[in-house]
Scaffold this motif. Structure first.
Motif, PDB file in Angstrom:
ATOM      1  N   ILE A   1     -34.290 -33.032 -17.425  1.00  6.90           N
ATOM      2  CA  ILE A   1     -34.946 -33.221 -18.712  1.00  6.90           C
ATOM      3  C   ILE A   1     -34.375 -32.262 -19.754  1.00  6.90           C
ATOM      4  O   ILE A   1     -34.182 -32.617 -20.919  1.00  6.90           O
ATOM      5  N   PHE A   2     -34.052 -31.058 -19.319  1.00  5.19           N
ATOM      6  CA  PHE A   2     -33.447 -30.109 -20.258  1.00  5.19           C
ATOM      7  C   PHE A   2     -32.073 -30.595 -20.700  1.00  5.19           C
ATOM      8  O   PHE A   2     -31.666 -30.398 -21.836  1.00  5.19           O
ATOM      9  N   ALA A   3     -31.387 -31.254 -19.781  1.00  2.00           N
ATOM     10  CA  ALA A   3     -30.052 -31.743 -20.099  1.00  2.00           C
ATOM     11  C   ALA A   3     -30.106 -32.771 -21.222  1.00  2.00           C
ATOM     12  O   ALA A   3     -29.156 -32.937 -21.983  1.00  2.00           O
ATOM     13  N   ARG A   4     -31.217 -33.456 -21.338  1.00  2.00           N
ATOM     14  CA  ARG A   4     -31.349 -34.435 -22.416  1.00  2.00           C
ATOM     15  C   ARG A   4     -31.641 -33.783 -23.771  1.00  2.00           C
ATOM     16  O   ARG A   4     -31.285 -34.307 -24.820  1.00  2.00           O
ATOM     17  N   LEU A   5     -32.360 -32.675 -23.730  1.00  4.50           N
ATOM     18  CA  LEU A   5     -32.860 -32.119 -24.984  1.00  4.50           C
ATOM     19  C   LEU A   5     -32.085 -30.910 -25.490  1.00  4.50           C
ATOM     20  O   LEU A   5     -32.255 -30.501 -26.635  1.00  4.50           O
ATOM     21  N   LEU A   6     -31.284 -30.333 -24.613  1.00  3.63           N
ATOM     22  CA  LEU A   6     -30.502 -29.169 -25.026  1.00  3.63           C
ATOM     23  C   LEU A   6     -29.045 -29.426 -24.701  1.00  3.63           C
ATOM     24  O   LEU A   6     -28.721 -30.196 -23.798  1.00  3.63           O
TER      25      LEU A   6
ATOM     26  N   SER B   1     -41.183 -32.393 -11.713  1.00  7.19           N
ATOM     27  CA  SER B   1     -41.027 -32.720 -13.120  1.00  7.19           C
ATOM     28  C   SER B   1     -41.975 -31.868 -13.938  1.00  7.19           C
ATOM     29  O   SER B   1     -43.035 -31.472 -13.469  1.00  7.19           O
ATOM     30  N   LEU B   2     -41.569 -31.571 -15.156  1.00  8.92           N
ATOM     31  CA  LEU B   2     -42.503 -30.959 -16.090  1.00  8.92           C
ATOM     32  C   LEU B   2     -43.274 -32.096 -16.742  1.00  8.92           C
ATOM     33  O   LEU B   2     -42.861 -33.251 -16.689  1.00  8.92           O
ATOM     34  N   HIS B   3     -44.408 -31.781 -17.357  1.00  8.01           N
ATOM     35  CA  HIS B   3     -45.125 -32.851 -18.038  1.00  8.01           C
ATOM     36  C   HIS B   3     -45.264 -32.540 -19.521  1.00  8.01           C
ATOM     37  O   HIS B   3     -44.727 -31.546 -20.017  1.00  8.01           O
ATOM     38  N   VAL B   4     -45.950 -33.427 -20.208  1.00  5.28           N
ATOM     39  CA  VAL B   4     -46.041 -33.329 -21.654  1.00  5.28           C
ATOM     40  C   VAL B   4     -46.567 -31.971 -22.123  1.00  5.28           C
ATOM     41  O   VAL B   4     -46.225 -31.504 -23.197  1.00  5.28           O
ATOM     42  N   GLY B   5     -47.367 -31.330 -21.284  1.00  9.15           N
ATOM     43  CA  GLY B   5     -47.883 -30.013 -21.638  1.00  9.15           C
ATOM     44  C   GLY B   5     -46.781 -28.981 -21.846  1.00  9.15           C
ATOM     45  O   GLY B   5     -46.984 -27.986 -22.544  1.00  9.15           O
TER      46      GLY B   5
ATOM     47  N   ARG C   1     -37.229 -41.743 -27.013  1.00  9.74           N
ATOM     48  CA  ARG C   1     -35.774 -41.683 -27.165  1.00  9.74           C
ATOM     49  C   ARG C   1     -35.238 -40.312 -26.733  1.00  9.74           C
ATOM     50  O   ARG C   1     -34.257 -40.214 -25.998  1.00  9.74           O
ATOM     51  N   LEU C   2     -35.911 -39.254 -27.184  1.00 14.07           N
ATOM     52  CA  LEU C   2     -35.469 -37.909 -26.829  1.00 14.07           C
ATOM     53  C   LEU C   2     -35.570 -37.645 -25.330  1.00 14.07           C
ATOM     54  O   LEU C   2     -34.664 -37.073 -24.733  1.00 14.07           O
ATOM     55  N   CYS C   3     -36.686 -38.048 -24.741  1.00 18.13           N
ATOM     56  CA  CYS C   3     -36.937 -37.683 -23.349  1.00 18.13           C
ATOM     57  C   CYS C   3     -36.371 -38.687 -22.350  1.00 18.13           C
ATOM     58  O   CYS C   3     -36.086 -38.340 -21.208  1.00 18.13           O
ATOM     59  N   ARG C   4     -36.245 -39.964 -22.761  1.00 18.50           N
ATOM     60  CA  ARG C   4     -35.843 -40.986 -21.807  1.00 18.50           C
ATOM     61  C   ARG C   4     -34.576 -41.728 -22.227  1.00 18.50           C
ATOM     62  O   ARG C   4     -34.051 -42.538 -21.460  1.00 18.50           O
ATOM     63  N   GLY C   5     -34.145 -41.508 -23.447  1.00  8.12           N
ATOM     64  CA  GLY C   5     -32.934 -42.185 -23.891  1.00  8.12           C
ATOM     65  C   GLY C   5     -33.230 -43.375 -24.782  1.00  8.12           C
ATOM     66  O   GLY C   5     -34.320 -43.928 -24.772  1.00  8.12           O
ATOM     67  N   GLU C   6     -32.207 -43.738 -25.534  1.00  6.08           N
ATOM     68  CA  GLU C   6     -32.313 -44.808 -26.535  1.00  6.08           C
ATOM     69  C   GLU C   6     -32.743 -46.145 -25.917  1.00  6.08           C
ATOM     70  O   GLU C   6     -33.645 -46.825 -26.405  1.00  6.08           O
TER      71      GLU C   6
ATOM     72  N   LEU D   1     -42.427 -36.004 -17.636  1.00  9.47           N
ATOM     73  CA  LEU D   1     -41.265 -36.197 -18.485  1.00  9.47           C
ATOM     74  C   LEU D   1     -40.116 -36.891 -17.754  1.00  9.47           C
ATOM     75  O   LEU D   1     -39.357 -37.629 -18.352  1.00  9.47           O
ATOM     76  N   ASN D   2     -40.003 -36.640 -16.458  1.00  7.11           N
ATOM     77  CA  ASN D   2     -38.882 -37.228 -15.727  1.00  7.11           C
ATOM     78  C   ASN D   2     -38.994 -38.740 -15.565  1.00  7.11           C
ATOM     79  O   ASN D   2     -40.077 -39.268 -15.341  1.00  7.11           O
ATOM     80  N   ASP D   3     -37.836 -39.403 -15.636  1.00  7.14           N
ATOM     81  CA  ASP D   3     -37.778 -40.858 -15.498  1.00  7.14           C
ATOM     82  C   ASP D   3     -38.459 -41.350 -14.228  1.00  7.14           C
ATOM     83  O   ASP D   3     -39.186 -42.326 -14.235  1.00  7.14           O
ATOM     84  N   ASP D   4     -38.150 -40.680 -13.135  1.00  9.06           N
ATOM     85  CA  ASP D   4     -38.636 -41.189 -11.853  1.00  9.06           C
ATOM     86  C   ASP D   4     -40.093 -40.818 -11.579  1.00  9.06           C
ATOM     87  O   ASP D   4     -40.664 -41.239 -10.589  1.00  9.06           O
ATOM     88  N   ALA D   5     -40.699 -40.021 -12.464  1.00 11.66           N
ATOM     89  CA  ALA D   5     -42.074 -39.617 -12.223  1.00 11.66           C
ATOM     90  C   ALA D   5     -43.080 -40.470 -13.002  1.00 11.66           C
ATOM     91  O   ALA D   5     -44.266 -40.518 -12.661  1.00 11.66           O
TER      92      ALA D   5
END
Length: 407
Positions: A108-113, A47-51, A307-312, A246-250
């Motif tokens: 995570i990219f799939a959520r934001l792009l 997973s990528l992180h907030v950085g 909301r953006l990273c994990r959903g509504e 950023l990932n849900d499972d992380a």
RNA sequence: GGACAGGUGGCCGAGUGGUUAAAGGCAGCAGACUGUAAAUCUGCCCGCGCAAGCGUACGCUAGUUCGAAUCUAGCCCUGUCCA
């Protein structure tokens, strides 16, 4: 300067621009055509992180302004490791691990792009696909002739390492060459005209621009974002528990939400501009809130980023939990939970079991220090026992709360 | 290949035979004050144990010694200079 392209205006007013290689040239280009731009990401973890979120949001802005985001996964360069800022050389990962990481990061990219085949749809590429093909002699001939060691030694990433007398292997020294080659490859194969990245990537980006110009006579551009630190001087995205993934499972959504909710007052406006789509006039209103009212802005920030990273749904659940727990003094359903046996549980075991203490010793210290609370009451007896049978609110300090549920 | 310097707890960094689970700083955790903020002050900060205590730890291995992070030898790694 004032920009004519919507892209640079958007990036400028939301605080993404630190340096530009050719502001006028890029502004003109972006005003007249769809500009494919890329940012490179490491595949060292699943997973990528907030950085990395600034960079991801930057690609989102690019797409919002009508251009084409290209996500470059460093499947090849991850096998080498960027020397930038690191004291120690990076561990090497197996090919399978890297591939698995890329697949995981993709979510995570799939959520934001918005990905697809259209002219402004995002695409993901992996530099292993072309770097892996490259022969050593071929690379030396094609690319090596365009780099002088004199100049390579002068780059911060190298110079600082040498000054600090930290080791740098030849492998790492080559990183910048491969990075530069990426830009040139993408410029040729995908019409990419812009590379973006953190300010620490400036040297790499400039190398890529020069290489592209020398090899192909193609003009390409670079943009870096400011180095993001929190107002108290810390790095973004690090907490005691580790990185803010950023990932849900992380990382649970509730913890992710809390990270943003606990933003320093001084960072609220900046973070809203960078990490949310909240309109600027609304942000101006929120960051002007004084005293404890700024907390309302922090809730907006936490909600929007989650909301953006994990959903509504995740954002709503996290907020509901936080609200019930802090404002109501009750229990939110998203809190960490631990099964409570009918016979009860020692307080020490409960603290360790739910993850508020890493060891029994740490749990005891927490209790002795007055930080452990059962149903809101501080318990200072190390040998305390929690009776089973009903739901219990367990807290460590003021921010960490959990539920013990009868099994 | 040779000479010299160095490898200490998450990080930085003291420590050159016992009183050292190892000064100090940073980071972290908790308490007070607050607004789930910042700053400040206070306490804690290897593991197990109620405790006495036990275990593990100063690059690795083997030794010297009643006793070693500290001394010796070999090895590994890093840096600087020489070849």
């Amino acid at each position: 300067m004032t920009y004519t392209s919507s892209l640079l205006r958007l990036l400028d007013e939301r605080g993404y621009i630190h340096q530009l290689t050719d502001a006028e040239g890029l502004d003109k280009l972006a005003a007249g055509q769809v500009v494919p731009g890329y940012i490179g990401f490491d595949a060292t973890a699943p997973s990528l992180h907030v950085g990395s979120l600034v960079q991801i949001m930057l690609l989102r802005r690019l797409q919002q302004a009508g251009h084409k985001p290209v996500v470059l996964m460093g499947g090849g360069t991850t096998r080498i490791g960027d020397p930038t800022g690191r004291d120690e050389s990076r561990k090497m990962l197996s090919d399978e691990a890297i591939e698995a990481n890329i697949a995981s990061i993709r979510t995570i990219f799939a959520r934001l792009l918005h990905f697809g085949d259209g002219p402004t749809d995002a695409i993901m590429v992996n530099n292993h696909d072309w770097l892996g093909q490259l022969g050593y002699i071929e690379l030396l001939q094609k690319v090596g002739t365009h780099f002088t060691v004199n100049r390579m030694l002068s780059f911060d990433s190298v110079r600082l390492r040498l000054e600090r007398e930290q080791p740098m292997t030849f492998l790492e020294f080559n990183y910048m060459i491969l990075q530069g080659y990426d830009f040139r490859h993408l410029a040729r194969s995908a019409g990419v005209r812009l590379q973006m990245g953190g300010s620490d990537q400036w040297g790499n980006i400039v190398n890529g621009i020069e290489l592209t110009r020398r090899m192909d006579g193609q003009e390409v551009y670079g943009l870096t974002t400011p180095l993001l630190t929190t107002a108290d001087g810390g790095k973004m995205g690090k907490t005691a528990a580790g990185a803010v993934w950023l990932n849900d499972d992380a990382l649970p959504a509730y913890d992710f939400w809390q990270y943003w909710r606990n933003t320093d007052d001084r960072d609220v406006g900046k973070f809203l501009r960078l990490f949310t789509d909240v309109p600027l006039d609304e942000i101006a209103r929120l960051e002007a809130l004084g005293g404890s009212e700024i907390n309302a802005a922090k809730v907006v920030l936490a909600n929007e980023v989650t909301r953006l990273c994990r959903g509504e749904a995740a954002a709503a659940a996290a907020e509901a939990t936080a609200s019930a727990t802090f404002a109501g003094g009750g229990l939110g359903q998203d809190l960490p939970a631990l099964a409570l046996p009918a016979a009860g549980l020692s307080l020490v075991d409960a603290l360790v079991g739910i993850g508020f203490a890493a060891s029994r010793g740490e749990a005891k210290r927490l209790i002795a220090g007055g930080g452990a609370k059962v149903d809101g009451e501080a318990v200072t007896d190390e040998t305390a026992h929690i009776v089973g049978g009903s739901e219990v609110r367990l807290s460590a300090g003021k921010k960490k709360h959990g539920i013990l549920r009868p099994a």
